[in-house]
Motif scaffolding. Sequence first.
Motif, PDB file in Angstrom:
ATOM      1  N   TRP A   1       0.829  -1.215   0.000  1.00  0.00           N
ATOM      2  CA  TRP A   1       0.000   0.000   0.000  1.00  0.00           C
ATOM      3  C   TRP A   1       0.860   1.261   0.000  1.00  0.00           C
ATOM      4  O   TRP A   1       0.408   2.331  -0.397  1.00  0.00           O
ATOM      5  CB  TRP A   1      -0.894   0.029   1.243  1.00  0.00           C
TER       6      TRP A   1
ATOM      7  N   ALA B   1     -12.006   0.331  -2.845  1.00  0.00           N
ATOM      8  CA  ALA B   1     -10.937   0.777  -1.942  1.00  0.00           C
ATOM      9  C   ALA B   1     -11.499   1.665  -0.835  1.00  0.00           C
ATOM     10  O   ALA B   1     -11.178   1.489   0.339  1.00  0.00           O
ATOM     11  CB  ALA B   1      -9.863   1.515  -2.728  1.00  0.00           C
ATOM     12  N   SER B   2     -12.304   2.654  -1.236  1.00  0.00           N
ATOM     13  CA  SER B   2     -13.108   3.426  -0.279  1.00  0.00           C
ATOM     14  C   SER B   2     -14.554   3.245  -0.691  1.00  0.00           C
ATOM     15  O   SER B   2     -14.844   2.894  -1.832  1.00  0.00           O
ATOM     16  CB  SER B   2     -12.788   4.922  -0.359  1.00  0.00           C
TER      17      SER B   2
ATOM     18  N   ALA C   1      -5.282   4.889   8.947  1.00  0.00           N
ATOM     19  CA  ALA C   1      -5.479   4.342   7.600  1.00  0.00           C
ATOM     20  C   ALA C   1      -6.628   5.092   6.929  1.00  0.00           C
ATOM     21  O   ALA C   1      -7.630   4.517   6.513  1.00  0.00           O
ATOM     22  CB  ALA C   1      -5.725   2.839   7.634  1.00  0.00           C
TER      23      ALA C   1
ATOM     24  N   GLY D   1      -6.931   6.567   4.102  1.00  0.00           N
ATOM     25  CA  GLY D   1      -7.142   6.599   2.654  1.00  0.00           C
ATOM     26  C   GLY D   1      -7.119   8.045   2.178  1.00  0.00           C
ATOM     27  O   GLY D   1      -6.351   8.873   2.686  1.00  0.00           O
TER      28      GLY D   1
ATOM     29  N   ASP E   1      -1.938   7.628   6.874  1.00  0.00           N
ATOM     30  CA  ASP E   1      -2.018   6.484   5.950  1.00  0.00           C
ATOM     31  C   ASP E   1      -0.632   6.230   5.382  1.00  0.00           C
ATOM     32  O   ASP E   1       0.185   7.145   5.258  1.00  0.00           O
ATOM     33  CB  ASP E   1      -3.006   6.773   4.813  1.00  0.00           C
ATOM     34  N   VAL E   2      -0.395   4.983   4.989  1.00  0.00           N
ATOM     35  CA  VAL E   2       0.923   4.610   4.469  1.00  0.00           C
ATOM     36  C   VAL E   2       1.067   4.958   2.976  1.00  0.00           C
ATOM     37  O   VAL E   2       2.176   4.966   2.443  1.00  0.00           O
ATOM     38  CB  VAL E   2       1.150   3.097   4.744  1.00  0.00           C
TER      39      VAL E   2
ATOM     40  N   GLY F   1       2.185   7.727   7.241  1.00  0.00           N
ATOM     41  CA  GLY F   1       2.679   7.014   8.419  1.00  0.00           C
ATOM     42  C   GLY F   1       2.201   5.579   8.397  1.00  0.00           C
ATOM     43  O   GLY F   1       1.159   5.272   7.799  1.00  0.00           O
ATOM     44  N   ASP F   2       2.970   4.710   9.040  1.00  0.00           N
ATOM     45  CA  ASP F   2       2.658   3.282   9.068  1.00  0.00           C
ATOM     46  C   ASP F   2       2.113   2.931  10.451  1.00  0.00           C
ATOM     47  O   ASP F   2       2.788   3.162  11.459  1.00  0.00           O
ATOM     48  CB  ASP F   2       3.943   2.487   8.774  1.00  0.00           C
ATOM     49  N   LEU F   3       0.920   2.376  10.488  1.00  0.00           N
ATOM     50  CA  LEU F   3       0.304   2.041  11.777  1.00  0.00           C
ATOM     51  C   LEU F   3       1.145   1.047  12.568  1.00  0.00           C
ATOM     52  O   LEU F   3       1.062   0.993  13.788  1.00  0.00           O
ATOM     53  CB  LEU F   3      -1.090   1.439  11.554  1.00  0.00           C
TER      54      LEU F   3
ATOM     55  N   ILE G   1     -11.288   2.353   9.870  1.00  0.00           N
ATOM     56  CA  ILE G   1     -12.525   2.088   9.128  1.00  0.00           C
ATOM     57  C   ILE G   1     -12.272   1.368   7.811  1.00  0.00           C
ATOM     58  O   ILE G   1     -11.319   1.674   7.090  1.00  0.00           O
ATOM     59  CB  ILE G   1     -13.248   3.433   8.843  1.00  0.00           C
ATOM     60  N   TYR G   2     -13.183   0.504   7.513  1.00  0.00           N
ATOM     61  CA  TYR G   2     -13.292  -0.231   6.248  1.00  0.00           C
ATOM     62  C   TYR G   2     -12.266  -1.358   6.148  1.00  0.00           C
ATOM     63  O   TYR G   2     -11.440  -1.389   5.251  1.00  0.00           O
ATOM     64  CB  TYR G   2     -13.202   0.709   5.036  1.00  0.00           C
TER      65      TYR G   2
ATOM     66  N   PHE H   1      -3.978  -6.966   8.036  1.00  0.00           N
ATOM     67  CA  PHE H   1      -2.681  -7.297   8.638  1.00  0.00           C
ATOM     68  C   PHE H   1      -2.684  -8.785   8.985  1.00  0.00           C
ATOM     69  O   PHE H   1      -3.718  -9.318   9.410  1.00  0.00           O
ATOM     70  CB  PHE H   1      -2.453  -6.497   9.927  1.00  0.00           C
TER      71      PHE H   1
HETATM   72  C1  LIG Z   1      -9.671  -0.214   2.359  1.00  0.00           C
HETATM   73  S1  LIG Z   1      -8.709   1.260   2.488  1.00  0.00           S
HETATM   74  C2  LIG Z   1      -9.676   2.202   3.648  1.00  0.00           C
HETATM   75  C3  LIG Z   1      -9.337   3.669   3.629  1.00  0.00           C
HETATM   76  C4  LIG Z   1     -10.232   4.583   4.491  1.00  0.00           C
HETATM   77  N1  LIG Z   1     -10.283   4.178   5.881  1.00  0.00           N
HETATM   78  C5  LIG Z   1     -11.617   4.666   3.910  1.00  0.00           C
HETATM   79  O1  LIG Z   1     -12.534   4.010   4.425  1.00  0.00           O
HETATM   80  O2  LIG Z   1     -11.784   5.398   2.923  1.00  0.00           O
HETATM   81  C6  LIG Z   1      -7.327   0.697   3.452  1.00  0.00           C
HETATM   82  C7  LIG Z   1      -6.293   1.769   3.726  1.00  0.00           C
HETATM   83  O3  LIG Z   1      -5.347   1.247   4.669  1.00  0.00           O
HETATM   84  C8  LIG Z   1      -4.093   1.816   4.363  1.00  0.00           C
HETATM   85  N2  LIG Z   1      -3.042   1.021   4.987  1.00  0.00           N
HETATM   86  C9  LIG Z   1      -2.698  -0.254   4.699  1.00  0.00           C
HETATM   87  N3  LIG Z   1      -1.673  -0.637   5.477  1.00  0.00           N
HETATM   88  C10 LIG Z   1      -1.357   0.426   6.275  1.00  0.00           C
HETATM   89  C11 LIG Z   1      -0.380   0.644   7.285  1.00  0.00           C
HETATM   90  N4  LIG Z   1       0.482  -0.317   7.625  1.00  0.00           N
HETATM   91  N5  LIG Z   1      -0.339   1.849   7.895  1.00  0.00           N
HETATM   92  C12 LIG Z   1      -1.209   2.837   7.536  1.00  0.00           C
HETATM   93  N6  LIG Z   1      -2.151   2.682   6.580  1.00  0.00           N
HETATM   94  C13 LIG Z   1      -2.229   1.490   5.959  1.00  0.00           C
HETATM   95  C14 LIG Z   1      -4.060   1.783   2.851  1.00  0.00           C
HETATM   96  O4  LIG Z   1      -3.081   2.629   2.308  1.00  0.00           O
HETATM   97  C15 LIG Z   1      -5.489   2.195   2.510  1.00  0.00           C
HETATM   98  O5  LIG Z   1      -5.600   3.586   2.325  1.00  0.00           O
END
Ligand SMILES: C[S@@+](CC[C@H](N)C(=O)[O-])C[C@H]1O[C@@H](n2cnc3c(N)ncnc32)[C@H](O)[C@@H]1O
Length: 278
Positions: free
Chosen positions: A23, A44-45, A73, A75, A94-95, A121-123, A138-139, A145
């Motif tokens: 991602w 995706a969203s 995260a 998005g 978000d990453v 940023g990475d969670l 969310i979502y 993970f």
């Molecule tokens: C299904 S999308 C949901 C985005 C947002 N929450 C929404 O509902 O519109 C998943 C999101 O998780 C982010 N993501 C995935 N791994 C991540 C990580 N390790 N740290 C931060 N964000 C991450 C992705 O980049 C992506 O934007």
Amino acid sequence: MSRRPSRLDAWPRAFDPAVELDWGDPVVSRRLLREHLDQTHDGASRRLRVIDEHVPRLLRLLPHPPAEVLDAACGPGLYAVRLARAGHRVTALDVGPAVVAHAQRLARERPAGGRVSARVGDLRALAERDRFDAAVLIYHVLEAFPRRQQVGVLRRLGVALRAGAPLIVEMRLRPDQDEGRISSWDVVNGSLLSDRRHLLLVETVHDRAANTYVLRETAVFDDGTTSVQQTSSALTRFAAIPALFTRAGLRVEAVYDGWSRFRGTALSESVLVVARRS
Ligand SMILES: C[S@@+](CC[C@H](N)C(=O)[O-])C[C@H]1O[C@@H](n2cnc3c(N)ncnc32)[C@H](O)[C@@H]1O
């Protein structure tokens, strides 16, 4: 990754590091942004009209504004800007660099966008402590993970919260297909795998025993080479939700059936979990 068709694995393996979607890759993030904003699907969203329906529910679960809210995260920031409009100060993390750039753009353009601070940023490395009045995930992000990382991500989110602050996590409990594989194909002008026109093979595999779900996409190009990416989910059974959060130092206060105000059950397809630091 590029492979000859004869080298493809016959079945996808959940969380196969060789093909799992990155991602945070700038090219992937740019292509993903297109999917996030596409109003013909919820890939995706979610579509904006669905998000608009969710926000009042989210506001009822969050503290009264103004509160410091972490949109983990985030998005492209579609929820974040709406929470800011309701009076919250939102840190959107978000990453993916392209989706964060979009969230920053929205923040500049939207009323109350000044209350959104979006950054990459990475969670898995979130290091903030005692800072937020609430956090949302969310979502169906948590299940993306691997199981061993889910507790760590929840724990970091809990530590980022002030004592007693709520963490709201949307979790998918079951895929919308039975056990086994469903395959389809299409010719597309572009996908997450390429900006060129190609043949796209799509498979979804639900392994009930492992409780995993994999969406694998294989692009086949005119020269016969292929490129593969997949997203895997490690799902949690309804009865196991409290234990998952307990392992992360959190106490589950309520589990709702999807975005409704009704309690979740073992039959729920997805749930909103409200947890607090214990
Ligand atoms: C299904 S999308 C949901 C985005 C947002 N929450 C929404 O509902 O519109 C998943 C999101 O998780 C982010 N993501 C995935 N791994 C991540 C990580 N390790 N740290 C931060 N964000 C991450 C992705 O980049 C992506 O934007």
